[in-house]
Design a protein around this motif. Sequence first.
Motif, mmCIF file in Angstrom:
data_model
loop_
_atom_site.group_PDB
_atom_site.id
_atom_site.type_symbol
_atom_site.label_atom_id
_atom_site.label_comp_id
_atom_site.label_asym_id
_atom_site.label_seq_id
_atom_site.Cartn_x
_atom_site.Cartn_y
_atom_site.Cartn_z
ATOM 1 N N GLU A 283 0.826 -1.207 0.000
ATOM 2 C CA GLU A 283 0.000 0.000 0.000
ATOM 3 C C GLU A 283 0.865 1.263 0.000
ATOM 4 N N ALA A 284 1.922 1.266 0.823
ATOM 5 C CA ALA A 284 2.801 2.437 0.861
ATOM 6 C C ALA A 284 3.527 2.607 -0.468
ATOM 7 N N LEU A 285 3.963 1.494 -1.064
ATOM 8 C CA LEU A 285 4.628 1.589 -2.360
ATOM 9 C C LEU A 285 3.664 2.024 -3.455
ATOM 10 N N ASP A 286 2.392 1.664 -3.341
ATOM 11 C CA ASP A 286 1.394 2.156 -4.294
ATOM 12 C C ASP A 286 1.305 3.678 -4.245
ATOM 13 N N GLN B 133 2.238 6.301 -7.142
ATOM 14 C CA GLN B 133 1.304 7.343 -7.578
ATOM 15 C C GLN B 133 1.993 8.707 -7.643
ATOM 16 N N ALA B 134 2.747 9.046 -6.602
ATOM 17 C CA ALA B 134 3.440 10.341 -6.587
ATOM 18 C C ALA B 134 4.545 10.382 -7.635
ATOM 19 N N ALA B 135 5.346 9.309 -7.727
ATOM 20 C CA ALA B 135 6.441 9.300 -8.694
ATOM 21 C C ALA B 135 5.928 9.310 -10.122
ATOM 22 N N LEU B 136 4.834 8.599 -10.365
ATOM 23 C CA LEU B 136 4.268 8.565 -11.719
ATOM 24 C C LEU B 136 3.709 9.932 -12.102
ATOM 25 N N THR B 137 3.056 10.585 -11.144
ATOM 26 C CA THR B 137 2.556 11.935 -11.420
ATOM 27 C C THR B 137 3.701 12.874 -11.749
ATOM 28 N N ALA B 138 4.791 12.769 -11.003
ATOM 29 C CA ALA B 138 5.930 13.653 -11.243
ATOM 30 C C ALA B 138 6.617 13.326 -12.561
ATOM 31 N N SER B 139 6.696 12.029 -12.904
ATOM 32 C CA SER B 139 7.397 11.645 -14.133
ATOM 33 C C SER B 139 6.625 12.034 -15.386
ATOM 34 N N TRP C 199 8.167 -4.761 -11.107
ATOM 35 C CA TRP C 199 7.791 -4.446 -12.502
ATOM 36 C C TRP C 199 7.254 -3.036 -12.610
ATOM 37 N N GLU C 200 6.609 -2.526 -11.570
ATOM 38 C CA GLU C 200 6.008 -1.198 -11.634
ATOM 39 C C GLU C 200 7.040 -0.085 -11.860
ATOM 40 N N GLY C 201 8.336 -0.367 -11.597
ATOM 41 C CA GLY C 201 9.345 0.632 -11.875
ATOM 42 C C GLY C 201 9.418 1.013 -13.333
ATOM 43 N N ALA C 202 8.993 0.096 -14.236
ATOM 44 C CA ALA C 202 9.012 0.385 -15.673
ATOM 45 C C ALA C 202 8.024 1.479 -16.037
ATOM 46 N N GLN D 154 0.295 8.563 4.024
ATOM 47 C CA GLN D 154 1.675 8.920 3.738
ATOM 48 C C GLN D 154 1.739 10.367 3.246
ATOM 49 N N GLN D 155 2.909 10.960 3.347
ATOM 50 C CA GLN D 155 3.113 12.316 2.833
ATOM 51 C C GLN D 155 4.363 12.344 1.966
#
Length: 1199
Positions: free
Chosen positions: A130-133, A137-143, A193-196, A373-374
């Motif tokens: 859940e925390a990695l999700d 979400q934050a990293a994908l939005t930023a990328s 795999w989600e790192g891709a 999380q923040q």
Amino acid sequence: MARPPPLGELPPGYTPPARPATPQILAGSLKAPLWLRAYFQGLLFSLGCGIQRHCGKVLFLGLLAFGALALGLRVAIIETDLEQLWVEVGSRVSQELEYTKEKLGEEAAYTSQMLIQTPRQEGENVLTPEALDLHLQAALTASKVQVSLYGKSWDLNKICYKSGVPLIENGMIERMIEKLFPCVILTPLDCFWEGAKLQGGSAYLPGRPDIQWTNLDPEQLLAELGPFASLEGFRELLDKAQVGQAYVGRPCLHPDDLHCPPSAPNHHSRQAPNVAQELSGGCHGFSHKFMHWQEELLLGGMARDPQGQLLRAEALQSTFLLMSPRQLYEHFRGDYQTHDIGWSEEQAGTVLQAWQRRFVQLAQEALPENASQQIHAFSSTTLDDILHAFSEVSAARVVGGYLLMLAYACVTMLRWDCAQSQGAVGLADLGPTARAAQILQLPAPMPLQVLPFLALGIGVDDIFLLAHTFTEAPPGSPLQERTGECLRRTGTSVTLTSINNMVAFFMAALVPIPALRAFSLQAAIVVGCNFAAVMLVFPAVLSLDLRRRHCRRLDVLCCFSSPCSARVIQILPQELGNGTVPVGVAHLTATVQAFAHCEASSQHVVTILPPQAQLVPPPSDPLGSELFSPGGSTRDLLGQEEGTGQKAACKSLPCARWNLAHFARSQFAPLLLQSHTKAVVLVLFGALLGLSLYGATLVQDGLALTDVVPRGTKEHAFLSAQLRYFSLYEVALVTQGGFDYAHSQRALFDLHQRFSSLKAVLPPPATQAPRTWLHYYRSWLQGIQAAFDQDWASGRITRHSYRNGSEDGALAYKLLVQTGDAQEPLDFSQLTTKKLVDKEGLIPPELFYMGLTVWVSSDPLGLAASQANFYPPPPEWLHDKYDTTGENLRIPAAQPLEFAQFPFLLRGLQKTADFVEAIEGARAACAEASQAGVHAYPSGSPFLFWEQYLGLRRCFLLAVCILLLCTFLVCALLLLNPWTAALIVLVLAMMTVELFGIMGFLGIKLSAIPVVILVASIGIGVEFTVHVALGFLTAQGSRNLRAARALECTFAPVTDGAISTLLGLLMLAGSNFDFIVRYFFVVLTILTLLGLLHGLVLLPVLLSILGPPPEVVQMYKESAEVLSPPAPQGGGLRWGVPSTLPQSFARVTTSMTVALHPPPLPGAYIHPASEEPTWSPAATPAANGPSNLGPRGLCPATG
């Protein structure tokens, strides 16, 4: 009249009689000091008189000069480069940084954008799906950030840093690789795999869906493309990099995701992975060999079981690497996408800054507020924005500070008597100081925040002294000499304080930090401009105001006449002793022979007037020397004595007569100079000094970014989380030129081993080789040697042919036949007799630079991972296994290296002591390597910004000692009294020690900024001490009396200056930067209060006990009779004394002369000029040579 108690010591109100028969005796050793000071005062007197004669011209020229200098603000340069601000000038770090820039250029290879995720509930575990999700979400939005500039769209894939993109001869494959090659993103998501999903590149091949890293299996793709293209070299490159199946061979966080590839280990089991187990040991990018992200880069607050297995963590971190502006410019220069926009490096920088700001904004907004999380986001542009905000001056605070100080100055100079009020002067006195703060170009952000307020606080002290002295002009001073008399009395002390302040700030410039050196030099120049303004411009303002008062016009509203200008005492005609009646009185002078004594019990001063009076002709003062007498008490005395019922038109209230000078004379000085009070003062200040010495041991070195960034902001939250969980610093061990790398390989390996063994260096995993270019280079050579041995053994490579061998075998063949001899470059017999790496693990020197050329050209991923940054860069060389001309056998040797580096990570650096320990260890390793002939130095932010602490305290002590010595010399030379100079230096040293100790109790760390304030405190403290010391030195009488008189004359201006300084500093309390509040407002406020206490409490007590003898000693007749002046011839009014006096009055007499010169009454008889006696110089204390009697005979001249 009752007999008073026996006469004690001379009271503060004592004035010796101005009688020619009573000589002034000079102490023999003090004749030269008095003569020199009198000569200097004469110069100041001439200067003041000249300014008064041409006050309008001087004021105009002064304003014109300051206005011209203020134009420098239009070309002000604000420097925000941390290296330019904080790297010590001329230090080894500065020289090393210059060397690095000379070889590599001005910029780093990449810039970092970071995301840190922490739980809202402290201590919660983040190693959960859940925390990695949420992190995804934050990293994908930023990328997915895109910005539109110059008519183009810029996304992450266009501007990110890509490590080691290989060159492929096949055009189709090269274009596909260019689009697909992944960005360097260090993230815990790369274990899954989600790192891709963070990689945005895609490519298209006919008959296949879009190729992305989420569905790309490199092994399968090469197998499918093998029949259509020769990809053997590319396949070997991927095998060496251990790419394998890339992301599709890694577990899915959510195996039930429809896009989870079948090759994922948990695709079929549908079981969520054990996050802690997967993250144990770190993660990898698409290359397992060259892109290993260690745990410490990804996880913070880790906890392990007794066996060392990872159990939990409290923070996650992802780092996105972007190209530098120059790299981005070079990458798109000549590209079809930018050919129509005039592509430049400035535009590239603008694109990167816009993308970074948008990255931070979207990442911080990616998670809902109710999430568990923040996210904290940060970029290099964020730091630049902080420095720019730090450089901006709040106009409201500056204006507020000026208004507060103007209001205070105006109020302190207002009087109930409108013609005597100087409120307009109070409004004008800050003008020169304010303009002085606007003169300089400001290359550093700190002066912009502080210097205006500091300049105001320093400048107004001397201004208040001039204003107080000017309002209390001595009796009989001609109107046209008022300004000269004022400068004569105050010029010495103003000069002394200004010179000491300038010396203090120039000494503070010894701190070799550019930002602090700029601040110190600017402050010194501002003090110099203040000095010029106080000595030239402000006297012109006083002279103009004197004309207003002489014309009896209202204060501030000078166009209107004052209703208080008709303060006239009308003497009714009455018969005198000879029966004559005066027609009118135009000038009235009362000379009172008074007797003063001090009661031994209470030390209260008692002044007694005899009851008898005689009439004597008054002396004439046609210029009205008492026109601006502030008290009005003489007129009240005359009215009470005559009993004629006269009254003034504007009578002031009793409370309006109270002022600081009255308080000092009647209450403060008598209390302070009592014996038991002195004892209490010495004990309290001794205790304060003792506590401060203890507090000095509590002061720690350091200045973190968290101290600078405003608290409560998102930037501060990120920096706090980073300091707590990810205190890692990238550093490099740089090897220079000047030695032969080929013959120094063993020393280079030893240097690396020695550096790796440092406590702060993060070691690589046990299963991974050291990440340095020399290890990668050697490993690569060993790999192609093994391939050659296999091909030779199998017969695929022979003495005359290598075409049937592998790519690596062919490369080894070409290297083995090299001799390094220009005459005979090839020797095929070496194929079986030579190895690319000998048994000791060293590369043959003759092959070293040729092999370096081949490695750089053939192993781009290894070169990029090593971060070698070779200079000069080895030449490009393309390997072609099927070349038949033989030219491909000639390998150009690389030039001897002048720059290379080994990368390292430093960990666990929380306190300044940790940084200092790491720096000392790194320097020691480099020093040992230099003995072996290897020239090397460490590089990185810890060495740029923390190495100053190695010698900061030594530099601080040196600057303080030099400054105290300079202060002693300046005071001794200008005062010509080493005794007084020594007492001043003693008090200043106590102030500095006490301020340093209080910093320890307040938790303020020692860095270059507090060092500058501590050093400058000596110069600022001079403002509080020199005036009092000089007043004591020039007064007459016993030590107690002289201390009391010094306090009476300096208490008001020193207190007003301190209050005005505090009002100016008060605006700093509203700064958005807690750093400004703690390190400037708090420290400078404490400094001001310490200066006030030491200058007005401790120093007078020390002077009353240990003070030097007076410069002038007044001798009186030891007689029971005091001769009265001869009887007047003709009409006039004089109070006389009988020829005999009580015995108790026999030792001391004083003559108080009060002159009143109101405007002539209408119709009154005016004496012709020829009938009026002139004012005798002998009766004027100011004209009696070096006499230092102050206004009203009370205050000594302070200059």
